[in-house]
Motif scaffolding. Structure first.
Motif, short mmCIF file in Angstrom:
data_model
loop_
_atom_site.label_atom_id
_atom_site.label_comp_id
_atom_site.label_asym_id
_atom_site.label_seq_id
_atom_site.Cartn_x
_atom_site.Cartn_y
_atom_site.Cartn_z
N ILE A 1 42.04 10.21 99.88
CA ILE A 1 42.11 10.87 98.58
C ILE A 1 42.47 12.34 98.72
O ILE A 1 43.30 12.86 97.96
N GLU A 2 41.87 13.02 99.69
CA GLU A 2 42.21 14.43 99.88
C GLU A 2 43.67 14.60 100.28
O GLU A 2 44.36 15.51 99.80
N ALA B 1 45.81 14.06 97.19
CA ALA B 1 45.77 15.22 96.30
C ALA B 1 46.71 16.31 96.80
O ALA B 1 47.48 16.90 96.02
N ALA C 1 36.93 9.85 93.67
CA ALA C 1 37.96 10.89 93.56
C ALA C 1 37.55 12.00 92.61
O ALA C 1 37.73 13.18 92.91
N SER D 1 43.22 13.21 90.16
CA SER D 1 41.82 13.42 89.80
C SER D 1 41.13 14.34 90.80
O SER D 1 40.40 15.26 90.42
N ARG D 2 41.36 14.09 92.09
CA ARG D 2 40.73 14.92 93.11
C ARG D 2 41.25 16.35 93.08
O ARG D 2 40.49 17.31 93.22
N ARG E 1 34.51 12.60 91.53
CA ARG E 1 33.12 13.00 91.75
C ARG E 1 32.27 12.78 90.51
O ARG E 1 31.34 13.54 90.22
N SER F 1 39.68 18.13 90.23
CA SER F 1 38.27 18.33 90.56
C SER F 1 38.10 19.45 91.56
O SER F 1 37.19 20.28 91.44
N ASN F 2 39.00 19.52 92.54
CA ASN F 2 38.95 20.60 93.53
C ASN F 2 39.18 21.97 92.91
O ASN F 2 38.74 22.99 93.45
N GLU G 1 37.73 8.95 101.47
CA GLU G 1 37.60 10.38 101.26
C GLU G 1 38.80 11.11 101.87
O GLU G 1 39.41 11.98 101.23
#
Length: 431
Positions: free
Chosen positions: A200-201, A204, A52, A24-25, A54, A28-29, A197
């Motif tokens: 999650i990064e 990803a 994740a 998901s992240r 946003r 989104s990124n 945070e």
């Protein structure tokens, strides 16, 4: 065009949540509008999904929700997104009764493909008959691909890929173990959010390094883009003002419940931890959360506790669920045995000592209302023997359970997190 898929597993502890958060992240990124969903009644994973992607996450559940309501909810949010990612619950076919409420049942009802994530740390070619069984058990469940988790080497992955080739399911690659992306214990509370945070990064990045996520999208379902402004049914003029508790201690809400309330009422959020004034309102909603982690602050705010007690005495309608119910009792006892005074609306005490898990779907029969919810807690109630229940409560297997619905004037409180967004009319239990 928009895309949708469901991440499931043959069994729990395979890495569904980590994969969902990381994927998901990553999307989104890349600038995609990502909508996440959670199969089942879990209100904790949806908080992390929202972090994740946003964007607030939504529950999908075939036990608490009528089928058409669940489909409508999915279609409404999916229409407004580029990618919809649904995280499954437990094993693929694990439901409340057989496969009822399972990831498979939801995937089938929504007609979306399943991406399996398999904990293959101790697996080799024997995964082939397992995959074969999952593929053929219910042909209407479309398994579009497999990701193998906790695999350290290419040589190990070779056995797993051969198994996929034998069964005829695409293998989408493998993810090596990585301690830095382990999800902390869910019951630590929201004070772990500052850690999430970073986790999650890293998830990803780690997942995208080993799995081609653009290729994964090729195995998903494609929807034509349509106008996302699907009308939401309202009950006309907003006649009520409802005060909703929202802070670190009260966080476990179903977004669709709040959306439903917004169709009939003006919502005013307040913090039982910090605020010194209770908003003037026709009703108060105290959702579940982690009051046991904030007992000192909740107890110290005597002004708010007294105002809520006074509102109850005046006949203001109050609905309290789980952590909210604990707050309305006489005391909360923490794990160390210290008792902290609470609102004192009910004479019972709740305690975090000698913790024992209680969980399951609950069907509540109250007057002429049937409403579903879910019970999940470790605390226990004492000094409530003389308090009668005002409703009958049943499990998903139609077995009556001892969970009580407490009433004081217009205050209703229980351990059950109710799902009322599918109700056609406002109900006494809700407002």
């Amino acid at each position: 065009m928009s895309k949708a898929f469901l991440i499931a597993a043959p069994w729990s502890n395979s890495g569904k949540t980590t994969l969902t958060l990381g994927v998901s992240r990553w999307f989104s990124n890349q600038g995609y509008n990502v909508q996440t969903f959670k199969c089942g009644p879990d209100y904790i994973d949806t908080i992390h999904h929202g972090t994740a992607a946003r964007k607030a996450a939504i529950n999908l559940d075939t036990i608490m929700m009528p089928a058409q309501h669940m489909i409508d909810v999915f279609e409404r949010y999916n229409a407004a997104s580029d990618i919809s990612i649904v995280e499954g619950v437990m094993g693929l076919f694990d439901g409340a009764v057989k496969d009822e409420g399972s990831s498979a049942a939801i995937a089938k009802m929504l007609d979306i493909p399943v991406i399996l994530v398999v904990n293959a740390s101790s697996m080799a070619y024997t995964i082939a008959p397992i995959l074969h069984g999952l593929k053929t058990f219910d042909p209407q469940v479309k398994i579009a691909g497999v990701i193998f988790n906790f695999v350290k080497t290419e040589s190990h992955y070779a056995f797993l890929k051969e198994a996929c080739d034998t069964v005829g399911i695409p293998s989408l690659g493998y993810i090596p173990p990585n301690k830095e992306i382990a999800i902390p214990s869910r019951h630590l509370g929201l004070h772990i959010e500052d850690l999430f945070e970073n986790v999650i990064e890293k998830a990803a990045s780690h997942i995208a390094t080993h799995i081609s996520l653009p290729k994964l999208l090729e195995h998903t379902k494609t929807y034509p883009k349509i106008d996302p402004k699907i009308p939401v049914k309202t009950t006309g003029e907003k006649k009520y003002r409802i005060a909703v508790a929202k802070d670190e201690a009260f966080t476990f809400t179903y977004l669709e419940n709040l959306k439903w309330l917004e169709t009939i009422a003006e919502i005013i959020y307040f913090s039982p931890i910090r605020d010194q004034k209770l908003p003037e309102a026709d009703g108060i909603y105290l959702a579940g959360g982690y009051p046991e982690l904030y007992v000192e602050a909740l107890s110290a705010n005597t002004t708010m506790r007294n105002q809520i007690k006074q509102a109850a005495d005046r006949g203001v309608k109050i609905l309290a669920e789980c952590g909210g119910m604990m707050y309305l009792g006489t005391t909360i006892v923490n794990e160390e045995g210290t008792a902290y005074p609470m609102a004192g609306i009910f004479p019972f005490h709740t305690s975090m000592q000698d913790k024992k898990l209680s969980l399951g779907y609950r069907k509540v029969i109250f007057k002429d209302i049937e409403i579903w919810g879910h019970e999940f807690h470790y605390s226990k109630v004492s000094n409530d023997d003389n308090i009668p229940t005002v409703a009958r409560v049943f499990s998903a297997r139609e077995k009556e359970v001892a969970t009580k619905i407490y009433q004081y004037q217009n205050v209703y409180a229980s351990y059950i997190h109710l799902y009322w967004a599918a109700l056609q009319q406002p109900a006494d239990l809700c407002i």
